[in-house]
Design an enzyme around this catalytic site. Structure first.
Site, PDB file in Angstrom:
ATOM      1  N   CYS A   2       0.824  -1.210   0.000  1.00  9.96           N
ATOM      2  CA  CYS A   2       0.000   0.000   0.000  1.00  9.96           C
ATOM      3  C   CYS A   2       0.862   1.265   0.000  1.00  9.96           C
ATOM      4  O   CYS A   2       0.660   2.160  -0.841  1.00  9.96           O
ATOM      5  CB  CYS A   2      -0.961   0.004   1.195  1.00  9.96           C
TER       6      CYS A   2
HETATM    7  N1  LIG Z   1      -4.376  -4.734   5.123  1.00  9.12           N
HETATM    8  C1  LIG Z   1      -3.856  -3.983   4.145  1.00  9.12           C
HETATM    9  O1  LIG Z   1      -4.125  -2.777   4.049  1.00  9.12           O
HETATM   10  C2  LIG Z   1      -2.916  -4.580   3.146  1.00  9.12           C
HETATM   11  C3  LIG Z   1      -2.537  -3.807   2.047  1.00  9.12           C
HETATM   12  C4  LIG Z   1      -1.666  -4.360   1.093  1.00  9.12           C
HETATM   13  C5  LIG Z   1      -1.168  -5.630   1.274  1.00  9.12           C
HETATM   14  N2  LIG Z   1      -1.528  -6.337   2.379  1.00  9.12           N
HETATM   15  C6  LIG Z   1      -0.956  -7.667   2.535  1.00  9.12           C
HETATM   16  O2  LIG Z   1      -1.981  -8.626   2.259  1.00  9.12           O
HETATM   17  C7  LIG Z   1      -1.791  -9.764   3.088  1.00  9.12           C
HETATM   18  C8  LIG Z   1      -3.065  -9.978   3.903  1.00  9.12           C
HETATM   19  O3  LIG Z   1      -3.235  -8.829   4.711  1.00  9.12           O
HETATM   20  P1  LIG Z   1      -4.558  -8.585   5.560  1.00  9.12           P
HETATM   21  O4  LIG Z   1      -4.370  -7.263   6.208  1.00  9.12           O
HETATM   22  O5  LIG Z   1      -5.748  -8.853   4.762  1.00  9.12           O
HETATM   23  O6  LIG Z   1      -4.369  -9.719   6.674  1.00  9.12           O
HETATM   24  P2  LIG Z   1      -5.452 -10.367   7.658  1.00  9.12           P
HETATM   25  O7  LIG Z   1      -6.651  -9.525   7.744  1.00  9.12           O
HETATM   26  O8  LIG Z   1      -4.711 -10.661   8.918  1.00  9.12           O
HETATM   27  O9  LIG Z   1      -5.816 -11.752   6.940  1.00  9.12           O
HETATM   28  C9  LIG Z   1      -4.889 -12.797   6.815  1.00  9.12           C
HETATM   29  C10 LIG Z   1      -5.560 -13.955   6.147  1.00  9.12           C
HETATM   30  O10 LIG Z   1      -4.609 -15.023   5.960  1.00  9.12           O
HETATM   31  C11 LIG Z   1      -5.134 -16.216   6.539  1.00  9.12           C
HETATM   32  N3  LIG Z   1      -4.013 -17.011   7.028  1.00  9.12           N
HETATM   33  C12 LIG Z   1      -3.190 -16.722   8.077  1.00  9.12           C
HETATM   34  N4  LIG Z   1      -2.242 -17.671   8.191  1.00  9.12           N
HETATM   35  C13 LIG Z   1      -2.473 -18.580   7.212  1.00  9.12           C
HETATM   36  C14 LIG Z   1      -1.868 -19.792   6.821  1.00  9.12           C
HETATM   37  N5  LIG Z   1      -0.789 -20.286   7.446  1.00  9.12           N
HETATM   38  N6  LIG Z   1      -2.390 -20.483   5.759  1.00  9.12           N
HETATM   39  C15 LIG Z   1      -3.480 -20.021   5.102  1.00  9.12           C
HETATM   40  N7  LIG Z   1      -4.116 -18.867   5.445  1.00  9.12           N
HETATM   41  C16 LIG Z   1      -3.611 -18.158   6.470  1.00  9.12           C
HETATM   42  C17 LIG Z   1      -6.049 -15.727   7.637  1.00  9.12           C
HETATM   43  O11 LIG Z   1      -6.979 -16.770   7.933  1.00  9.12           O
HETATM   44  P3  LIG Z   1      -7.681 -16.895   9.409  1.00  9.12           P
HETATM   45  O12 LIG Z   1      -8.219 -15.543   9.717  1.00  9.12           O
HETATM   46  O13 LIG Z   1      -8.738 -17.911   9.190  1.00  9.12           O
HETATM   47  O14 LIG Z   1      -6.599 -17.317  10.342  1.00  9.12           O
HETATM   48  C18 LIG Z   1      -6.703 -14.543   6.945  1.00  9.12           C
HETATM   49  O15 LIG Z   1      -7.704 -14.964   6.061  1.00  9.12           O
HETATM   50  C19 LIG Z   1      -0.567  -9.469   3.968  1.00  9.12           C
HETATM   51  O16 LIG Z   1       0.579 -10.045   3.409  1.00  9.12           O
HETATM   52  C20 LIG Z   1      -0.484  -7.951   3.929  1.00  9.12           C
HETATM   53  O17 LIG Z   1       0.808  -7.468   4.135  1.00  9.12           O
HETATM   54  C21 LIG Z   1      -2.401  -5.861   3.304  1.00  9.12           C
END
Ligand SMILES: NC(=O)c1ccc[n+]([C@@H]2O[C@H](COP(=O)([O-])OP(=O)(O)OC[C@H]3O[C@@H](n4cnc5c(N)ncnc54)[C@H](OP(=O)(O)O)[C@@H]3O)[C@@H](O)[C@H]2O)c1
Length: 352
Positions: free
Chosen positions: A157
């Site tokens: 982001c």
């Molecule tokens: N949030 C942002 O603004 C943003 C922006 C750009 C990029 N990102 C990137 O996008 C990715 C996700 O971010 P997020 O903020 O959406 O994270 P999040 O809300 O914490 O979601 C993480 C997801 O991954 C799943 N997960 C965790 N460990 C896992 C595993 N070992 N195997 C399979 N699934 C697993 C979780 O499932 P459960 O909940 O069922 O455990 C959940 O669905 C990250 O790498 C982050 O850096 C995020």
């Protein structure tokens, strides 16, 4: 729930990490895409629940099960979106790719060279052979690379906003050193898992710098600027957590190089983006506001100048879950499959 018509080919999409914030936003956007069928939604701890259980705002998709998905999901999808924690994507992506799926990774796992991972991300990269094949999916800067790719590294982001703000002037050799990127982010940037850092009681009314000059997005910003021809730019990057839910704002400062004027910077930014559907360059000193782009795939850019110190100031605002994550991922999918790039991507914000 997808709006397909009988005569159009359909892309089968799997969203891994669908129970998270970026995954939820992917489901929301993909559900409105006329050429996409969501075939699988993955989760880890929340596998066994349904989409409706964890994303009540996505009620029409409510019955979709959250599954513990492994590599064999590649057999039932054309594209897999990985909205997974850093490190997890790098473990899973190679098997999906080897089975023929196209992969769009929202984590940081395919954005840097292998030797940078231990220092910035804290792990040895498990699939360095795929790093050279990944394309960096920031369409406004690298559009031509994307359609033929099998693996897209969806930008972070902060790098999305900072690279869009700085690239035109960096490419034109208009910026001197140092380049400073001061960033603000809402708490959804930290993901769905509750932690003390994002606890309401500690966040409301507060503004906190974090990972000062050590954030993993620093080398990504530098690499994007080098890749557009900006040279060996070094960036001092400091993010701050602010009490908002969505939104990223970056304010970038750099001295004008040589005889560059504010008018030159203004001109190259307009030339770069005036025909772009998702970049809105503001005029007359108007500055961007993440609130105006919430829920959209838009990046607003504002241009300022400190004539006293000879400093160019370019600010950019995005929705971290939109252009900063899921929106940009769908934009990349549209390019991969030859759809109109803007399909299913909102440009009108939700306000106030
Ligand atoms: N949030 C942002 O603004 C943003 C922006 C750009 C990029 N990102 C990137 O996008 C990715 C996700 O971010 P997020 O903020 O959406 O994270 P999040 O809300 O914490 O979601 C993480 C997801 O991954 C799943 N997960 C965790 N460990 C896992 C595993 N070992 N195997 C399979 N699934 C697993 C979780 O499932 P459960 O909940 O069922 O455990 C959940 O669905 C990250 O790498 C982050 O850096 C995020």
């Amino acid at each position: 729930m997808n709006m397909q018509t009988a005569d159009q080919p359909t892309v089968r999409a799997a969203v891994l990490g669908a129970s998270g914030y970026s995954g939820g936003e992917l489901l929301r956007l993909l559900a409105g895409h006329p050429r996409v069928q969501i075939v699988a939604a993955g989760a880890s701890e929340r596998a066994g629940l349904t989409v409706g259980d964890v994303h009540p705002h996505l009620a029409p998709l409510g019955a979709l099960p959250l599954e513990d998905l492994g590599p064999d999901v590649a057999d039932r999808c054309d594209v897999a979106f990985l909205a997974l924690p850093h490190g997890t994507s790098a473990q899973l992506a190679p098997a999906l790719l080897e089975r023929g799926a196209r992969v769009i990774d929202l984590a940081g796992d395919f954005r840097l060279p292998a030797e940078e991972y231990p220092g910035w991300y804290g792990f040895e990269h498990p699939a360095p052979e795929w790093l050279g094949k990944a394309v960096y999916g920031l369409p406004e800067l690298f559009r031509a690379d994307i359609p033929g790719a099998q693996l897209v590294a969806n930008p972070g982001c902060f790098p999305t906003a900072a690279a869009l703000a700085l690239a035109p002037a960096a490419r034109a050799g208009m910026l001197g050193a140092p380049v400073i990127v001061d960033a603000k982010t809402g708490v959804s940037g930290a993901g769905a898992k509750p932690t003390s850092t994002v606890h309401y009681a500690q966040t409301e009314g507060s503004v906190r710098p974090y990972r000062v000059a050590s954030h993993q997005h620093t080398p990504e910003i530098e690499r994007a600027l080098a890749a557009v021809g900006g040279g060996d730019v070094r960036v001092t990057f400091v993010p701050h957590l602010v009490p908002a839910v969505r939104g990223v704002l970056v304010t970038c400062y750099a001295p004008f190089a040589g005889r560059t004027t504010a008018g030159d910077v203004d001109r190259v930014i307009h030339e770069a983006y005036d025909d772009e559907p998702f970049v809105r360059v503001l005029g007359d000193g108007t500055m961007p506001d993440p609130k105006r782009v919430a829920g959209t795939n838009v990046c607003e850019i504002g241009i300022g100048v400190d004539a006293r110190t000879g400093t160019a100031i370019v600010a950019a605002a995005i929705d971290n879950l939109g252009k900063g994550a899921a929106g940009q991922a769908v934009q990349n999918m549209n390019l991969l499959f030859g759809f109109d790039e803007a399909t299913a991507l909102p440009v009108l914000g939700v306000y106030p």
